[in-house]
Design a protein around this motif. Structure first.
Motif, PDB file in Angstrom:
ATOM      1  N   TRP A  61      -5.973   5.204  -6.869  1.00 14.01           N
ATOM      2  CA  TRP A  61      -6.567   5.130  -5.545  1.00 14.01           C
ATOM      3  C   TRP A  61      -7.684   4.097  -5.493  1.00 14.01           C
ATOM      4  O   TRP A  61      -8.058   3.645  -4.423  1.00 14.01           O
ATOM      5  CB  TRP A  61      -7.071   6.497  -5.096  1.00 14.01           C
ATOM      6  CG  TRP A  61      -7.874   7.214  -6.129  1.00 14.01           C
ATOM      7  CD1 TRP A  61      -7.400   8.103  -7.042  1.00 14.01           C
ATOM      8  CD2 TRP A  61      -9.271   7.083  -6.376  1.00 14.01           C
ATOM      9  NE1 TRP A  61      -8.423   8.528  -7.842  1.00 14.01           N
ATOM     10  CE2 TRP A  61      -9.584   7.924  -7.454  1.00 14.01           C
ATOM     11  CE3 TRP A  61     -10.277   6.346  -5.798  1.00 14.01           C
ATOM     12  CZ2 TRP A  61     -10.871   8.048  -7.959  1.00 14.01           C
ATOM     13  CZ3 TRP A  61     -11.563   6.461  -6.301  1.00 14.01           C
ATOM     14  CH2 TRP A  61     -11.845   7.312  -7.367  1.00 14.01           C
ATOM     15  N   SER A 120       0.826  -1.207   0.000  1.00 12.48           N
ATOM     16  CA  SER A 120       0.000   0.000   0.000  1.00 12.48           C
ATOM     17  C   SER A 120       0.861   1.258   0.000  1.00 12.48           C
ATOM     18  O   SER A 120       0.529   2.239  -0.667  1.00 12.48           O
ATOM     19  CB  SER A 120      -0.962  -0.003   1.185  1.00 12.48           C
ATOM     20  OG  SER A 120      -0.274   0.157   2.399  1.00 12.48           O
ATOM     21  N   VAL A 121       1.980   1.240   0.722  1.00  9.23           N
ATOM     22  CA  VAL A 121       2.883   2.395   0.697  1.00  9.23           C
ATOM     23  C   VAL A 121       3.532   2.526  -0.672  1.00  9.23           C
ATOM     24  O   VAL A 121       3.636   3.630  -1.216  1.00  9.23           O
ATOM     25  CB  VAL A 121       3.947   2.293   1.811  1.00  9.23           C
ATOM     26  CG1 VAL A 121       5.015   3.340   1.639  1.00  9.23           C
ATOM     27  CG2 VAL A 121       3.303   2.434   3.160  1.00  9.23           C
ATOM     28  N   THR A 180      -5.500   1.309  -4.317  1.00 13.29           N
ATOM     29  CA  THR A 180      -4.695   1.571  -3.135  1.00 13.29           C
ATOM     30  C   THR A 180      -5.531   1.704  -1.863  1.00 13.29           C
ATOM     31  O   THR A 180      -5.124   1.228  -0.808  1.00 13.29           O
ATOM     32  CB  THR A 180      -3.851   2.834  -3.346  1.00 13.29           C
ATOM     33  OG1 THR A 180      -3.169   2.730  -4.584  1.00 13.29           O
ATOM     34  CG2 THR A 180      -2.840   3.004  -2.248  1.00 13.29           C
ATOM     35  N   GLY A 232       0.165   4.402   3.814  1.00  5.77           N
ATOM     36  CA  GLY A 232      -0.375   4.075   2.502  1.00  5.77           C
ATOM     37  C   GLY A 232      -1.797   4.578   2.330  1.00  5.77           C
ATOM     38  O   GLY A 232      -2.174   5.080   1.267  1.00  5.77           O
ATOM     39  N   ALA A 268      -4.925  -0.608   1.345  1.00  2.00           N
ATOM     40  CA  ALA A 268      -4.478  -0.025   2.609  1.00  2.00           C
ATOM     41  C   ALA A 268      -5.468  -0.307   3.738  1.00  2.00           C
ATOM     42  O   ALA A 268      -5.063  -0.540   4.879  1.00  2.00           O
ATOM     43  CB  ALA A 268      -4.278   1.480   2.443  1.00  2.00           C
ATOM     44  N   LEU A 312      -1.692   8.395   1.875  1.00  2.00           N
ATOM     45  CA  LEU A 312      -1.255   8.737   0.517  1.00  2.00           C
ATOM     46  C   LEU A 312      -2.369   8.509  -0.494  1.00  2.00           C
ATOM     47  O   LEU A 312      -2.565   9.309  -1.412  1.00  2.00           O
ATOM     48  CB  LEU A 312      -0.020   7.914   0.141  1.00  2.00           C
ATOM     49  CG  LEU A 312       1.288   8.317   0.784  1.00  2.00           C
ATOM     50  CD1 LEU A 312       2.358   7.277   0.498  1.00  2.00           C
ATOM     51  CD2 LEU A 312       1.730   9.675   0.287  1.00  2.00           C
ATOM     52  N   ALA A 313      -3.130   7.430  -0.328  1.00  2.00           N
ATOM     53  CA  ALA A 313      -4.220   7.135  -1.249  1.00  2.00           C
ATOM     54  C   ALA A 313      -5.337   8.168  -1.139  1.00  2.00           C
ATOM     55  O   ALA A 313      -5.889   8.610  -2.148  1.00  2.00           O
ATOM     56  CB  ALA A 313      -4.765   5.736  -0.985  1.00  2.00           C
ATOM     57  N   LEU A 318       2.970   1.762   8.445  1.00  2.74           N
ATOM     58  CA  LEU A 318       3.070   1.707   6.990  1.00  2.74           C
ATOM     59  C   LEU A 318       1.689   1.657   6.342  1.00  2.74           C
ATOM     60  O   LEU A 318       1.446   2.297   5.318  1.00  2.74           O
ATOM     61  CB  LEU A 318       3.887   0.488   6.554  1.00  2.74           C
ATOM     62  CG  LEU A 318       5.383   0.540   6.786  1.00  2.74           C
ATOM     63  CD1 LEU A 318       6.018  -0.801   6.410  1.00  2.74           C
ATOM     64  CD2 LEU A 318       6.005   1.649   5.995  1.00  2.74           C
ATOM     65  N   ALA A 319       0.781   0.897   6.937  1.00  8.23           N
ATOM     66  CA  ALA A 319      -0.572   0.795   6.393  1.00  8.23           C
ATOM     67  C   ALA A 319      -1.295   2.133   6.476  1.00  8.23           C
ATOM     68  O   ALA A 319      -1.978   2.537   5.529  1.00  8.23           O
ATOM     69  CB  ALA A 319      -1.355  -0.276   7.144  1.00  8.23           C
ATOM     70  N   GLY A 326       0.979   3.807  -2.955  1.00  4.09           N
ATOM     71  CA  GLY A 326       0.689   5.193  -2.623  1.00  4.09           C
ATOM     72  C   GLY A 326       1.730   6.153  -3.154  1.00  4.09           C
ATOM     73  O   GLY A 326       1.416   7.256  -3.586  1.00  4.09           O
TER      74      GLY A 326
END
Length: 94
Positions: A43, A27-28, A46, A72, A50, A75-76, A68-69, A31
């Motif tokens: 997206w 996901s990162v 993503t 991500g 995520a 970012l999405a 990290l999740a 993203g």
């Protein structure tokens, strides 16, 4: 007196390998990649990826995978906001 060989002692005290959640890492990566493909609605893939990673890391045993999740997912959502803003700007920009 018995002694153990160095090969056996290193195996007995080897640290456990930490592996992160693969969905969180993906996901990162997705993203970050989606900002290079600005006009492609990445997206759509993503955000569900995520969200699944966030739900899988709720037990807090994965270490930094939850972070990290969430990164991500953020970012999405940011890419989604940029995408919607561009569509509104293109429609309203007569």
């Amino acid at each position: 007196m018995t002694t153990m060989s160095p090969q056996l002692t290193s195996l007995a005290y080897a640290p456990e390998a930490r592996t992160g959640n693969r969905l969180a890492i993906m996901s990162v990566a997705a993203g970050i990649l989606q900002f290079f493909l600005l006009f492609v609605p990445c997206w759509l893939v993503t955000i569900p990826l995520a969200l699944n990673a966030v739900h899988q890391t709720e037990d807090h045993r994965d270490g930094g995978s939850r972070h990290l999740a969430i990164a991500g997912l953020s970012l999405a959502v940011t890419h989604f906001a940029v995408y919607v803003g561009m569509v509104i700007w293109l429609i309203a920009g007569n």
